[in-house]
Design an enzyme around this catalytic site. Sequence first.
Site, PDB file in Angstrom:
ATOM      1  CG  ASP A 113      -1.443  12.015   2.327  1.00 15.53           C
ATOM      2  OD1 ASP A 113      -1.058  11.140   3.140  1.00 15.53           O
ATOM      3  OD2 ASP A 113      -1.573  13.208   2.631  1.00 15.53           O
ATOM      4  CG  HIS A 169      -0.586   1.933   5.436  1.00 20.39           C
ATOM      5  ND1 HIS A 169      -0.587   3.170   4.830  1.00 20.39           N
ATOM      6  CD2 HIS A 169      -0.079   2.131   6.683  1.00 20.39           C
ATOM      7  CE1 HIS A 169      -0.097   4.072   5.682  1.00 20.39           C
ATOM      8  NE2 HIS A 169       0.208   3.463   6.811  1.00 20.39           N
ATOM      9  CG  LEU A 195       2.200   1.330 -16.739  1.00 25.79           C
ATOM     10  CD1 LEU A 195       1.917   2.804 -17.039  1.00 25.79           C
ATOM     11  CD2 LEU A 195       1.121   0.795 -15.786  1.00 25.79           C
TER      12      LEU A 195
HETATM   13  C1  IPE Z   1       3.591  11.818   1.396  1.00 27.58           C
HETATM   14  O1  IPE Z   1       2.643  11.677   2.387  1.00 27.58           O
HETATM   15  C2  IPE Z   1       4.389  10.543   1.280  1.00 27.58           C
HETATM   16  C3  IPE Z   1       3.696   9.422   0.678  1.00 27.58           C
HETATM   17  C4  IPE Z   1       2.500   9.427   0.179  1.00 27.58           C
HETATM   18  C5  IPE Z   1       4.469   8.218   0.605  1.00 27.58           C
HETATM   19  P1  IPE Z   1       2.928  12.107   3.898  1.00 27.58           P
HETATM   20  O2  IPE Z   1       1.675  11.825   4.633  1.00 27.58           O
HETATM   21  O3  IPE Z   1       4.155  11.475   4.397  1.00 27.58           O
HETATM   22  O4  IPE Z   1       3.189  13.675   3.764  1.00 27.58           O
HETATM   23  P2  IPE Z   1       2.979  14.852   4.806  1.00 27.58           P
HETATM   24  O5  IPE Z   1       3.687  14.447   6.065  1.00 27.58           O
HETATM   25  O6  IPE Z   1       1.514  15.003   5.022  1.00 27.58           O
HETATM   26  O7  IPE Z   1       3.567  16.049   4.135  1.00 27.58           O
HETATM   27  C1  IPE Z   2      -0.090   7.702   2.752  1.00 29.21           C
HETATM   28  O1  IPE Z   2      -1.063   7.705   3.736  1.00 29.21           O
HETATM   29  C2  IPE Z   2       0.749   6.445   2.751  1.00 29.21           C
HETATM   30  C3  IPE Z   2       2.119   6.624   3.250  1.00 29.21           C
HETATM   31  C4  IPE Z   2       2.688   7.760   3.560  1.00 29.21           C
HETATM   32  C5  IPE Z   2       2.911   5.409   3.367  1.00 29.21           C
HETATM   33  P1  IPE Z   2      -0.751   8.242   5.181  1.00 29.21           P
HETATM   34  O2  IPE Z   2      -0.250   7.123   6.015  1.00 29.21           O
HETATM   35  O3  IPE Z   2       0.108   9.445   5.123  1.00 29.21           O
HETATM   36  O4  IPE Z   2      -2.216   8.647   5.674  1.00 29.21           O
HETATM   37  P2  IPE Z   2      -2.610   9.932   6.482  1.00 29.21           P
HETATM   38  O5  IPE Z   2      -2.128  11.114   5.697  1.00 29.21           O
HETATM   39  O6  IPE Z   2      -1.940   9.834   7.826  1.00 29.21           O
HETATM   40  O7  IPE Z   2      -4.101   9.863   6.560  1.00 29.21           O
HETATM   41 MG    MG Z   3      -0.224  11.428   5.016  1.00 27.00          MG
END
Ligand code: IPE
Ligand code: IPE
Ligand code: MG
Length: 236
Positions: free
Chosen positions: A17, A34, A128
């Site tokens: 995240d 990303h 792995l």
């Molecule tokens: C969790 O992150 C999902 C992934 C890392 C794929 P999100 O950014 O979607 O989660 P919330 O919305 O902060 O809970």
């Molecule tokens: C996690 O990073 C990746 C996915 C959920 C695909 P985010 O896109 O949730 O990044 P933040 O949390 O908005 O910074």
């Molecule tokens: Mg996020």
Amino acid sequence: MNPKSKNTLNHLAIIMDGNGRWAKERKMKRTEGHKEGVKVVREITKWCATNGIKFLSLYAFSTENWTRPKIEVDFLMKLLEQHLKNESKTYDEYDIRFKVIGDTMGFSKKLRNLITSLENSSAKNSTLTQILALNYGSRDEIARAILKMNKNGIPNGISKNDMINLLENSLDTKEIPDVDLLIRTGGEMRLSNFLLYQCAYAELSFSKTLFPDFNIEELKKIIENFKQRNRRFGAI
Ligand code: IPE
Ligand code: IPE
Ligand code: MG
């Protein structure tokens, strides 16, 4: 079980995240975060393959992530497509088996074919197993498992323990051991519907580092800390 084996890191799971915030801090588009995140995935996967970890689960796209703007969702699908097309040699080079958990019926036919193709071509690799969670949510997974059990028929008078085995064999993570250590980057302290069942006794680690800045040095420190923990599994 001797105390040492309880702290063997067999299955590492990561909620990756903070990509969007990483990009925003740099006045870039979220999608750039990303892209940067994918580089970290590659590094971590290679490190796990060369350092004795048997299972690495990565949360890449949740069942809730479809609510994001279409342009971001489309970009994530493109990134996934590129990864599946370009990285197949890495899986063989590092002896990594590729496996997807989640409801892939939510994806295009083209993506589904690429997923199956990499799963098949890497099926015999065994150093792995890299598990990519795509259109994954624990509630969705458990609901699909129950539907599957219902369709195949649940034996009358089944014992509670046999029921647990049947359920575990109906989950996407069939034949994958429970999570030992779950890391979430990006500063939030929640599970966001990731491996809720499989993390019943996982050790949790929350890092403030945004995923694109996460690196092997930090991973090693978290693992060192994990090895010091006293995993009791309900005993004393
Ligand atoms: C969790 O992150 C999902 C992934 C890392 C794929 P999100 O950014 O979607 O989660 P919330 O919305 O902060 O809970
Ligand atoms: C996690 O990073 C990746 C996915 C959920 C695909 P985010 O896109 O949730 O990044 P933040 O949390 O908005 O910074
Ligand atoms: Mg996020």
